[in-house]
Motif scaffolding. Structure first.
Motif, PDB file in Angstrom:
ATOM      1  N   ASP A  88      -2.911  -5.181  -9.640  1.00  0.00           N
ATOM      2  CA  ASP A  88      -4.046  -4.760  -8.811  1.00  0.00           C
ATOM      3  C   ASP A  88      -3.674  -3.825  -7.667  1.00  0.00           C
ATOM      4  O   ASP A  88      -4.552  -3.367  -6.944  1.00  0.00           O
ATOM      5  CB  ASP A  88      -4.755  -5.990  -8.224  1.00  0.00           C
ATOM      6  CG  ASP A  88      -5.429  -6.831  -9.293  1.00  0.00           C
ATOM      7  OD1 ASP A  88      -5.745  -6.286 -10.369  1.00  0.00           O
ATOM      8  OD2 ASP A  88      -5.643  -8.036  -9.043  1.00  0.00           O
ATOM      9  N   LEU A  89      -2.395  -3.559  -7.481  1.00  0.00           N
ATOM     10  CA  LEU A  89      -1.991  -2.742  -6.340  1.00  0.00           C
ATOM     11  C   LEU A  89      -2.243  -1.260  -6.574  1.00  0.00           C
ATOM     12  O   LEU A  89      -2.068  -0.742  -7.677  1.00  0.00           O
ATOM     13  CB  LEU A  89      -0.505  -2.945  -6.028  1.00  0.00           C
ATOM     14  CG  LEU A  89      -0.122  -4.291  -5.425  1.00  0.00           C
ATOM     15  CD1 LEU A  89       1.388  -4.364  -5.213  1.00  0.00           C
ATOM     16  CD2 LEU A  89      -0.859  -4.532  -4.121  1.00  0.00           C
ATOM     17  N   SER A  90      -2.641  -0.597  -5.507  1.00  0.00           N
ATOM     18  CA  SER A  90      -2.803   0.852  -5.480  1.00  0.00           C
ATOM     19  C   SER A  90      -2.180   1.337  -4.179  1.00  0.00           C
ATOM     20  O   SER A  90      -2.440   0.758  -3.112  1.00  0.00           O
ATOM     21  CB  SER A  90      -4.284   1.216  -5.514  1.00  0.00           C
ATOM     22  OG  SER A  90      -4.471   2.552  -5.135  1.00  0.00           O
ATOM     23  N   VAL A  91      -1.376   2.368  -4.249  1.00  0.00           N
ATOM     24  CA  VAL A  91      -0.716   2.874  -3.045  1.00  0.00           C
ATOM     25  C   VAL A  91      -1.757   3.273  -2.002  1.00  0.00           C
ATOM     26  O   VAL A  91      -1.574   3.027  -0.809  1.00  0.00           O
ATOM     27  CB  VAL A  91       0.224   4.055  -3.378  1.00  0.00           C
ATOM     28  CG1 VAL A  91       0.831   4.633  -2.116  1.00  0.00           C
ATOM     29  CG2 VAL A  91       1.319   3.603  -4.333  1.00  0.00           C
ATOM     30  N   ARG A  92      -2.856   3.842  -2.441  1.00  0.00           N
ATOM     31  CA  ARG A  92      -3.909   4.260  -1.504  1.00  0.00           C
ATOM     32  C   ARG A  92      -4.378   3.082  -0.642  1.00  0.00           C
ATOM     33  O   ARG A  92      -4.720   3.252   0.523  1.00  0.00           O
ATOM     34  CB  ARG A  92      -5.073   4.860  -2.289  1.00  0.00           C
ATOM     35  CG  ARG A  92      -6.195   5.384  -1.423  1.00  0.00           C
ATOM     36  CD  ARG A  92      -7.127   6.292  -2.213  1.00  0.00           C
ATOM     37  NE  ARG A  92      -8.402   6.477  -1.576  1.00  0.00           N
ATOM     38  CZ  ARG A  92      -8.623   7.167  -0.464  1.00  0.00           C
ATOM     39  NH1 ARG A  92      -7.620   7.737   0.159  1.00  0.00           N
ATOM     40  NH2 ARG A  92      -9.833   7.290   0.043  1.00  0.00           N
ATOM     41  N   GLY A  93      -4.364   1.888  -1.194  1.00  0.00           N
ATOM     42  CA  GLY A  93      -4.783   0.707  -0.454  1.00  0.00           C
ATOM     43  C   GLY A  93      -3.809   0.268   0.628  1.00  0.00           C
ATOM     44  O   GLY A  93      -4.166  -0.550   1.481  1.00  0.00           O
ATOM     45  N   PHE A  94      -2.591   0.801   0.615  1.00  0.00           N
ATOM     46  CA  PHE A  94      -1.619   0.463   1.651  1.00  0.00           C
ATOM     47  C   PHE A  94      -1.922   1.191   2.961  1.00  0.00           C
ATOM     48  O   PHE A  94      -1.629   0.704   4.050  1.00  0.00           O
ATOM     49  CB  PHE A  94      -0.202   0.858   1.218  1.00  0.00           C
ATOM     50  CG  PHE A  94       0.418   0.010   0.148  1.00  0.00           C
ATOM     51  CD1 PHE A  94      -0.325  -0.572  -0.857  1.00  0.00           C
ATOM     52  CD2 PHE A  94       1.781  -0.185   0.131  1.00  0.00           C
ATOM     53  CE1 PHE A  94       0.269  -1.343  -1.847  1.00  0.00           C
ATOM     54  CE2 PHE A  94       2.389  -0.944  -0.852  1.00  0.00           C
ATOM     55  CZ  PHE A  94       1.635  -1.527  -1.842  1.00  0.00           C
ATOM     56  N   TYR A  95      -2.469   2.399   2.848  1.00  0.00           N
ATOM     57  CA  TYR A  95      -2.570   3.282   4.007  1.00  0.00           C
ATOM     58  C   TYR A  95      -3.471   2.807   5.142  1.00  0.00           C
ATOM     59  O   TYR A  95      -3.111   3.009   6.311  1.00  0.00           O
ATOM     60  CB  TYR A  95      -2.945   4.697   3.555  1.00  0.00           C
ATOM     61  CG  TYR A  95      -1.777   5.408   2.920  1.00  0.00           C
ATOM     62  CD1 TYR A  95      -0.781   5.985   3.705  1.00  0.00           C
ATOM     63  CD2 TYR A  95      -1.657   5.476   1.537  1.00  0.00           C
ATOM     64  CE1 TYR A  95       0.302   6.623   3.117  1.00  0.00           C
ATOM     65  CE2 TYR A  95      -0.575   6.105   0.944  1.00  0.00           C
ATOM     66  CZ  TYR A  95       0.400   6.677   1.739  1.00  0.00           C
ATOM     67  OH  TYR A  95       1.481   7.295   1.162  1.00  0.00           O
ATOM     68  N   PRO A  96      -4.623   2.180   4.886  1.00  0.00           N
ATOM     69  CA  PRO A  96      -5.412   1.737   6.039  1.00  0.00           C
ATOM     70  C   PRO A  96      -4.644   0.786   6.960  1.00  0.00           C
ATOM     71  O   PRO A  96      -4.675   0.943   8.182  1.00  0.00           O
ATOM     72  CB  PRO A  96      -6.621   1.046   5.391  1.00  0.00           C
ATOM     73  CG  PRO A  96      -6.753   1.714   4.067  1.00  0.00           C
ATOM     74  CD  PRO A  96      -5.333   1.982   3.614  1.00  0.00           C
ATOM     75  N   SER A  97      -3.939  -0.157   6.384  1.00  0.00           N
ATOM     76  CA  SER A  97      -3.169  -1.106   7.189  1.00  0.00           C
ATOM     77  C   SER A  97      -1.987  -0.427   7.881  1.00  0.00           C
ATOM     78  O   SER A  97      -1.697  -0.697   9.045  1.00  0.00           O
ATOM     79  CB  SER A  97      -2.681  -2.259   6.316  1.00  0.00           C
ATOM     80  OG  SER A  97      -1.910  -3.159   7.073  1.00  0.00           O
ATOM     81  N   LEU A  98      -1.307   0.454   7.155  1.00  0.00           N
ATOM     82  CA  LEU A  98      -0.164   1.150   7.752  1.00  0.00           C
ATOM     83  C   LEU A  98      -0.606   1.985   8.951  1.00  0.00           C
ATOM     84  O   LEU A  98       0.030   1.968  10.019  1.00  0.00           O
ATOM     85  CB  LEU A  98       0.539   2.026   6.714  1.00  0.00           C
ATOM     86  CG  LEU A  98       1.216   1.279   5.566  1.00  0.00           C
ATOM     87  CD1 LEU A  98       1.691   2.260   4.497  1.00  0.00           C
ATOM     88  CD2 LEU A  98       2.367   0.419   6.064  1.00  0.00           C
ATOM     89  N   HIS A  99      -1.697   2.729   8.786  1.00  0.00           N
ATOM     90  CA  HIS A  99      -2.197   3.548   9.898  1.00  0.00           C
ATOM     91  C   HIS A  99      -2.756   2.688  11.031  1.00  0.00           C
ATOM     92  O   HIS A  99      -2.616   3.046  12.205  1.00  0.00           O
ATOM     93  CB  HIS A  99      -3.228   4.561   9.401  1.00  0.00           C
ATOM     94  CG  HIS A  99      -2.603   5.728   8.714  1.00  0.00           C
ATOM     95  ND1 HIS A  99      -1.880   6.690   9.385  1.00  0.00           N
ATOM     96  CD2 HIS A  99      -2.575   6.083   7.415  1.00  0.00           C
ATOM     97  CE1 HIS A  99      -1.449   7.598   8.525  1.00  0.00           C
ATOM     98  NE2 HIS A  99      -1.843   7.242   7.319  1.00  0.00           N
ATOM     99  N   LEU A 100      -3.368   1.563  10.690  1.00  0.00           N
ATOM    100  CA  LEU A 100      -3.835   0.636  11.726  1.00  0.00           C
ATOM    101  C   LEU A 100      -2.667   0.179  12.587  1.00  0.00           C
ATOM    102  O   LEU A 100      -2.744   0.194  13.820  1.00  0.00           O
ATOM    103  CB  LEU A 100      -4.519  -0.573  11.076  1.00  0.00           C
ATOM    104  CG  LEU A 100      -4.752  -1.792  11.978  1.00  0.00           C
ATOM    105  CD1 LEU A 100      -5.650  -1.455  13.157  1.00  0.00           C
ATOM    106  CD2 LEU A 100      -5.321  -2.944  11.155  1.00  0.00           C
ATOM    107  N   ASN A 101      -1.578  -0.230  11.955  1.00  0.00           N
ATOM    108  CA  ASN A 101      -0.430  -0.710  12.720  1.00  0.00           C
ATOM    109  C   ASN A 101       0.174   0.399  13.576  1.00  0.00           C
ATOM    110  O   ASN A 101       0.565   0.164  14.729  1.00  0.00           O
ATOM    111  CB  ASN A 101       0.618  -1.310  11.791  1.00  0.00           C
ATOM    112  CG  ASN A 101       0.170  -2.643  11.229  1.00  0.00           C
ATOM    113  OD1 ASN A 101      -0.825  -3.219  11.656  1.00  0.00           O
ATOM    114  ND2 ASN A 101       0.891  -3.135  10.242  1.00  0.00           N
ATOM    115  N   LEU A 102       0.248   1.606  13.030  1.00  0.00           N
ATOM    116  CA  LEU A 102       0.756   2.728  13.826  1.00  0.00           C
ATOM    117  C   LEU A 102      -0.170   3.002  15.009  1.00  0.00           C
ATOM    118  O   LEU A 102       0.309   3.229  16.134  1.00  0.00           O
ATOM    119  CB  LEU A 102       0.903   3.980  12.952  1.00  0.00           C
ATOM    120  CG  LEU A 102       2.089   3.941  11.994  1.00  0.00           C
ATOM    121  CD1 LEU A 102       1.936   4.994  10.908  1.00  0.00           C
ATOM    122  CD2 LEU A 102       3.395   4.113  12.745  1.00  0.00           C
TER     123      LEU A 102
END
Length: 163
Positions: A88-102
């Motif tokens: 079920d993983l998609s790389v695109r789904g990682f980015y909201p959380s990564l940018h939130l943390n940054l």
């Protein structure tokens, strides 16, 4: 079990240790894993490890270092590799959380314009998230960081507690 699975299991074990109240031991285990994986290792391992290790840092500057490493690793990660770990993983789904943390790190460091750019980047990718617990958590985190940013607060948020 494959080597990749063993590495992801070791990362998960360290994360659980940190969440159970031993952040120092979790940091130690994750740092040792980072040393074995290396900066050029498997992008899934690097993004996962760096993302979790950032959450275990006492200072926003240290968390920022690890969150930048996580974003860099995500940029090297393919959907094929992510889905080899979990369908079920998609790389695109990682980015909201990564940018939130940054965004949160930059906000805590007083770099408000840079924090805003990362919040905007997170918002631009929210369509990649489902309306599930994870998606809700990211959306709630964005709202919390948005509110703190509007107040120009550099305080640690309850959603990002001290390790």
């Amino acid at each position: 079990m494959t080597v990749a699975d063993q590495t992801m299991s070791a990362i998960n074990d360290a994360v659980v240790l940190g969440r159970q109240g031993d952040p120092a031991a979790a940091r130690q285990q994750l740092n040792a894993l980072w040393d074995s994986i290396g900066a050029g290792g498997d992008p899934l391992h690097r993004v996962s490890l760096a993302h979790f290790l950032a959450d275990l840092q006492d200072h926003a500057a240290d968390a920022l270092t690890w969150d930048i490493r996580a974003l860099d690793a995500a940029d090297s990660l393919t959907d094929e590799r992510a889905q080899a770990h979990h369908a079920d993983l998609s790389v695109r789904g990682f980015y909201p959380s990564l940018h939130l943390n940054l965004a949160d790190n930059y906000r805590r460091l007083g770099a408000f314009d840079t924090a805003r750019r990362h919040l905007d980047a997170a918002h631009a990718r929210l369509d990649a998230l489902d309306e599930d617990g994870y998606g809700l958590g990211v959306r709630t985190g964005l709202a919390n960081v948005e509110a703190a940013l509007s107040e120009r607060s550099t305080d640690r948020l309850p959603s990002h507690p001290t390790p």
